[in-house]
Design a protein around this motif. Sequence first.
Motif, PDB file in Angstrom:
ATOM      1  N   GLY A 134      34.789  46.607  33.495  1.00  0.00           N
ATOM      2  CA  GLY A 134      34.619  46.923  34.923  1.00  0.00           C
ATOM      3  C   GLY A 134      35.864  47.466  35.605  1.00  0.00           C
ATOM      4  N   LEU A 135      36.986  46.789  35.415  1.00  0.00           N
ATOM      5  CA  LEU A 135      38.189  47.180  36.143  1.00  0.00           C
ATOM      6  C   LEU A 135      38.681  48.573  35.744  1.00  0.00           C
ATOM      7  CD1 LEU A 135      41.317  45.113  36.870  1.00  0.00           C
ATOM      8  CD2 LEU A 135      41.481  46.801  35.061  1.00  0.00           C
ATOM      9  N   ASP A 287      38.994  40.710  28.637  1.00  0.00           N
ATOM     10  CA  ASP A 287      38.413  41.033  29.917  1.00  0.00           C
ATOM     11  C   ASP A 287      38.418  39.732  30.703  1.00  0.00           C
ATOM     12  OD1 ASP A 287      36.841  43.139  31.229  1.00  0.00           O
ATOM     13  OD2 ASP A 287      35.308  41.584  31.263  1.00  0.00           O
ATOM     14  N   ASP A 288      38.890  39.775  31.927  1.00  0.00           N
ATOM     15  CA  ASP A 288      38.814  38.583  32.767  1.00  0.00           C
ATOM     16  C   ASP A 288      39.518  37.365  32.169  1.00  0.00           C
ATOM     17  OD1 ASP A 288      37.654  39.196  35.169  1.00  0.00           O
ATOM     18  OD2 ASP A 288      35.613  39.080  34.407  1.00  0.00           O
ATOM     19  N   HIS A 337      47.959  43.246  37.104  1.00  0.00           N
ATOM     20  CA  HIS A 337      48.651  43.827  35.933  1.00  0.00           C
ATOM     21  C   HIS A 337      49.866  44.665  36.334  1.00  0.00           C
ATOM     22  CE1 HIS A 337      44.200  43.612  34.609  1.00  0.00           C
ATOM     23  NE2 HIS A 337      44.744  42.429  34.606  1.00  0.00           N
ATOM     24  N   HIS A 373      40.344  41.425  41.315  1.00  0.00           N
ATOM     25  CA  HIS A 373      39.076  41.734  40.639  1.00  0.00           C
ATOM     26  C   HIS A 373      38.416  40.540  39.965  1.00  0.00           C
ATOM     27  CE1 HIS A 373      39.219  46.187  40.861  1.00  0.00           C
ATOM     28  NE2 HIS A 373      40.530  45.988  40.884  1.00  0.00           N
ATOM     29  N   THR A 374      38.896  39.363  40.208  1.00  0.00           N
ATOM     30  CA  THR A 374      38.246  38.236  39.527  1.00  0.00           C
ATOM     31  C   THR A 374      38.531  36.914  40.219  1.00  0.00           C
ATOM     32  OG1 THR A 374      37.968  37.078  37.426  1.00  0.00           O
ATOM     33  CG2 THR A 374      40.180  37.861  37.916  1.00  0.00           C
ATOM     34  N   ASN A 480      32.916  47.732  45.767  1.00  0.00           N
ATOM     35  CA  ASN A 480      33.015  48.739  44.707  1.00  0.00           C
ATOM     36  C   ASN A 480      31.929  49.809  44.832  1.00  0.00           C
ATOM     37  OD1 ASN A 480      34.004  46.538  41.926  1.00  0.00           O
ATOM     38  ND2 ASN A 480      35.182  47.534  43.530  1.00  0.00           N
ATOM     39  N   TYR A 569      29.994  33.481  31.489  1.00  0.00           N
ATOM     40  CA  TYR A 569      29.602  33.503  32.908  1.00  0.00           C
ATOM     41  C   TYR A 569      28.567  34.593  33.193  1.00  0.00           C
ATOM     42  CZ  TYR A 569      32.246  37.585  34.701  1.00  0.00           C
ATOM     43  OH  TYR A 569      32.685  38.850  34.983  1.00  0.00           O
ATOM     44  N   GLU A 668      30.813  36.590  39.248  1.00  0.00           N
ATOM     45  CA  GLU A 668      30.998  38.039  39.039  1.00  0.00           C
ATOM     46  C   GLU A 668      31.574  38.627  40.323  1.00  0.00           C
ATOM     47  OE1 GLU A 668      31.558  40.470  36.820  1.00  0.00           O
ATOM     48  OE2 GLU A 668      29.581  40.255  35.910  1.00  0.00           O
ATOM     49  N   ALA A 669      32.808  39.134  40.238  1.00  0.00           N
ATOM     50  CA  ALA A 669      33.452  39.601  41.465  1.00  0.00           C
ATOM     51  C   ALA A 669      32.561  40.626  42.175  1.00  0.00           C
ATOM     52  CB  ALA A 669      34.810  40.200  41.135  1.00  0.00           C
ATOM     53  N   SER A 670      32.140  41.632  41.446  1.00  0.00           N
ATOM     54  CA  SER A 670      31.241  42.625  42.036  1.00  0.00           C
ATOM     55  C   SER A 670      30.156  43.022  41.046  1.00  0.00           C
ATOM     56  CB  SER A 670      32.029  43.881  42.453  1.00  0.00           C
ATOM     57  OG  SER A 670      31.182  44.981  42.610  1.00  0.00           O
ATOM     58  N   GLY A 671      30.615  43.553  39.893  1.00  0.00           N
ATOM     59  CA  GLY A 671      29.686  44.226  38.998  1.00  0.00           C
ATOM     60  C   GLY A 671      29.593  45.673  39.454  1.00  0.00           C
TER      61      GLY A 671
HETATM   62  C1  OAK Z   1      39.747  42.361  33.962  1.00  0.00           C
HETATM   63  C2  OAK Z   1      40.948  41.757  33.683  1.00  0.00           C
HETATM   64  C3  OAK Z   1      41.541  40.916  34.618  1.00  0.00           C
HETATM   65  C4  OAK Z   1      40.927  40.716  35.833  1.00  0.00           C
HETATM   66  C5  OAK Z   1      39.721  41.317  36.104  1.00  0.00           C
HETATM   67  C6  OAK Z   1      39.123  42.129  35.169  1.00  0.00           C
HETATM   68  C7  OAK Z   1      37.836  42.801  35.438  1.00  0.00           C
HETATM   69  O1  OAK Z   1      37.435  43.687  34.714  1.00  0.00           O
HETATM   70  N1  OAK Z   1      37.146  42.420  36.505  1.00  0.00           N
HETATM   71  C8  OAK Z   1      35.919  43.090  36.867  1.00  0.00           C
HETATM   72  O2  OAK Z   1      36.240  44.111  37.796  1.00  0.00           O
HETATM   73  C9  OAK Z   1      35.121  44.884  38.176  1.00  0.00           C
HETATM   74  C10 OAK Z   1      35.611  45.978  39.080  1.00  0.00           C
HETATM   75  O3  OAK Z   1      36.044  45.466  40.287  1.00  0.00           O
HETATM   76  C11 OAK Z   1      34.070  44.002  38.829  1.00  0.00           C
HETATM   77  O4  OAK Z   1      32.949  44.794  39.120  1.00  0.00           O
HETATM   78  C12 OAK Z   1      33.682  42.854  37.901  1.00  0.00           C
HETATM   79  O5  OAK Z   1      32.825  41.974  38.567  1.00  0.00           O
HETATM   80  C13 OAK Z   1      34.932  42.112  37.451  1.00  0.00           C
HETATM   81  O6  OAK Z   1      34.595  41.131  36.491  1.00  0.00           O
END
Ligand code: OAK
Length: 838
Positions: A134-135, A287-288, A337, A373-374, A480, A569, A668-671
């Motif tokens: 996602g990110l 991821d996450d 990051h 993002h999380t 997003n 999750y 889920e922050a957004s998806g």
């Molecule tokens: C990856 C590594 C560290 C922290 C967060 C992430 C990540 O990919 N988070 C995702 O970011 C997306 C974009 O904002 C969101 O849509 C997802 O829900 C989130 O899990």
Amino acid sequence: MQSNSVTLMGQVCSEDTRTGVLVETLKRSFLNNLFYVQGKFPGIATQNDYYMALAYMVRDRLLHRWIGTAATYTKQQTRTVAYLSAEFLMGPQLGNNLINLGIYDQVNQAMSELGFNLEDLLEQEEEPGLGNGGLGRLAACYLDSMATLGLASIGYGIRYEFGIFDQDIRDGWQVERTDKWLRYGNPWEVERPEWSVEVKLGGHTEHYVDQTGRGRVNWIPYEVVQGIPFDTPILGYRTNTANTLRLWTAQASESFDFDAFNSGDYLGAVYEKMASENVSKVLYPNDDVSQGKRLRLTQQIFFVSCSLQDMFRIMKAQEIPLHQFADKFAIQLNDTHPAIAVAELMRLLIDEHSMDWDEAWGITQRTLSYTNHTLLPEALERWPIDLFGNLLPRHLEIIYEINHRFLDEVRIKFPDDEDRISRLSLIDESGERYVRMAHLACVGSHAINGVAELHTQLLKQDVLRDFAEMYPHKFSNKTNGVTPRRFIALSNPPLTQLITDKIGDRWLTQLEDLRQLEPYAEDLEFQHQWQSIKRATKASLAAYIYKQNGISVNPDSMFGIQAKRIHEYKRQHLNVLYIITLYNRLKANPDLDITPRTFLFGGKAAPGYFMAKLMIKLINSVGEVVNRDPEVRDRLKVVFLKDYNVKLAQRVYPAADLSEQISTAGKEASGTGNMKFALNGALTIGTLDGANIEIREEVGAENFFLFGLTAQEVYDLRGQGYCPRDYYDSNPELKLALDRINSGFFSHGDTDLFKPLTDSLIYHDPFFLLADYQSYIEAQERVSQLYQDQSAWTRMAILNVARMGKFSSDRSIQDYCDEIWHVDPVKIELSNNLEEFF
Ligand code: OAK
């Protein structure tokens, strides 16, 4: 060269072979590249040579706009967004560039006149998988939107030699293979060795007082790594704006090896060289979740320092004084990051450019902003103090000083509250000492945002609560969005055409225009066209599945798809519990009348995440039994699509009937997959989590299959002492499903294989599957019911698409612009006269 002219997007272009767009010109240009760039003729050329010849043809047309853009930005000293991200999950470039240039059809014709199939050539491209999920994909969508909106921007990141691993499935298990994406060369990048910079690592600092009486610091590093920039043009949709993605590759610094070479330690010097080059070798595949490895922190300081130094170089080249840094650049930190940018920008301003602390701090805060993002605690980055101080001794000193000043501020606002001080401190001192990167990002930025309404609210209430109390004005939400160019125009041409036939083509840049489709939701003729497009995309995915997996799936069955990283999750195993429930019902009553369904899964598990890998094994094991059972009579199929990446995603979204967005509420922050599915006409079954909530608000509650606990209910239930076993004991279908797994039925009699998963569910269930099971089953029943009425289903799908306008990344970027960056679009005139540049 031909000298005739054509008009493209309202501008007259001369038709030379490097920039022209007529079919004849394109053919000539393609052949030129084949002969004079690839050095091949048709008798010996490979498919890859043809792909490269075509890519270079397109690249010339990009560079034409890129140069014009760069020249305009330089001349106008444009305020620029610098998007700092450890990941850019760009996906294949060729098709997208054809769409954005507006020459897809011409190139298609040119290729077919030369006897090639454009689709096959597009297929040839190895995608740059420089992100996890996602990110990284969001960063790529944002680059597309920034260019499309005409905003000056640079994406800064790392040119990993190996991107996200390739996923194989062997005996139902995930197996990782290295992603050698640069194996056959990358036609989209231009190396810029003249803009290389050096990054210091390790060593110690020396403090002294200079002649003016000012305290100064000298950092004597243990090693120096060189960063070499590779630039990729990012063209906007039907504009002349071509921005830059600048990715850094690590190389040993020559100044550093010099001594070793001279002292005769040749092998030692070569070894050091290899060690330096490891910095940009591989993307961390998590991821996450944060791994806390030294090499990862090295990657972070590496790309952040390279990028900031690059911005200083640009300031100098444009003769802009350093105190105007915050007017020239708006830097967005994509999660924590790049959060080391707070300390690195301070270091560059103070140590290397002699600025005083207060002015440097003002610039730093005005320049930086941070997106979280999380909410998962395991993803919050923190570095052990020893590791940090060892690699970045000077940054640690600066962080201590920032912390000291910050905590004084806290004491003034909240006197006598030592608990608050220790919660807010940049240093976690509750046990082993750590640097807290999210805290550093919050203190050093003027703006902090979450990525969906619920996420932002939970950040303020929970993860960043003390910061929200300290700096309420810094917080805002930026929901997003995704680019409709890649995720409809490129991936779903028939649907794009159907929509355009009805409402014109402005919707691709003004996605709210999709509203004009609403009246057609009831139109039977339109519904029919809609259905036949969906049927055709499903048939094409079915053909792919047959080729890949050897499983034949029925395009008339309902395609329910869950495609995303594999994570507890995200609850892919809840989906599996439903499959097993349906299967059990069929076994008990083979003549049961059910809606035929195909369950599709795609996604990678982090290589060290055992439970996620076991979830993949479970999906495949259940599939193996269900797909082969004659009693099922093809009414259920389960398919795991291996190696889910952007290329495959583009096949998958258009073919979905049902989008599975079933994460535990509040996790889920957004998806963003949820948005891509819905834009392609899938209906959503989902929880009140992330952007699902806003999607449901937009499309209407009656057009969304809702189930499950709310985030508040999950929180309360956890507080009351959640007992998943009670659900297991009291729900016979749930019990049967879990017992079937435990009995060895799906694992050739092995009763231990899935025990870690089922035990976790029955005794702990940290993600509340059992609590949500019954509600999920009932929502799935409503889905099956509705699917029986194809007209009602299609009507709902059309309404979904018509109401998805909010979820364009153009809207997200506009929000960032208006509320955080304050940058304005710049018009780029296309020049055909190269001499003008002199
Ligand atoms: C990856 C590594 C560290 C922290 C967060 C992430 C990540 O990919 N988070 C995702 O970011 C997306 C974009 O904002 C969101 O849509 C997802 O829900 C989130 O899990």
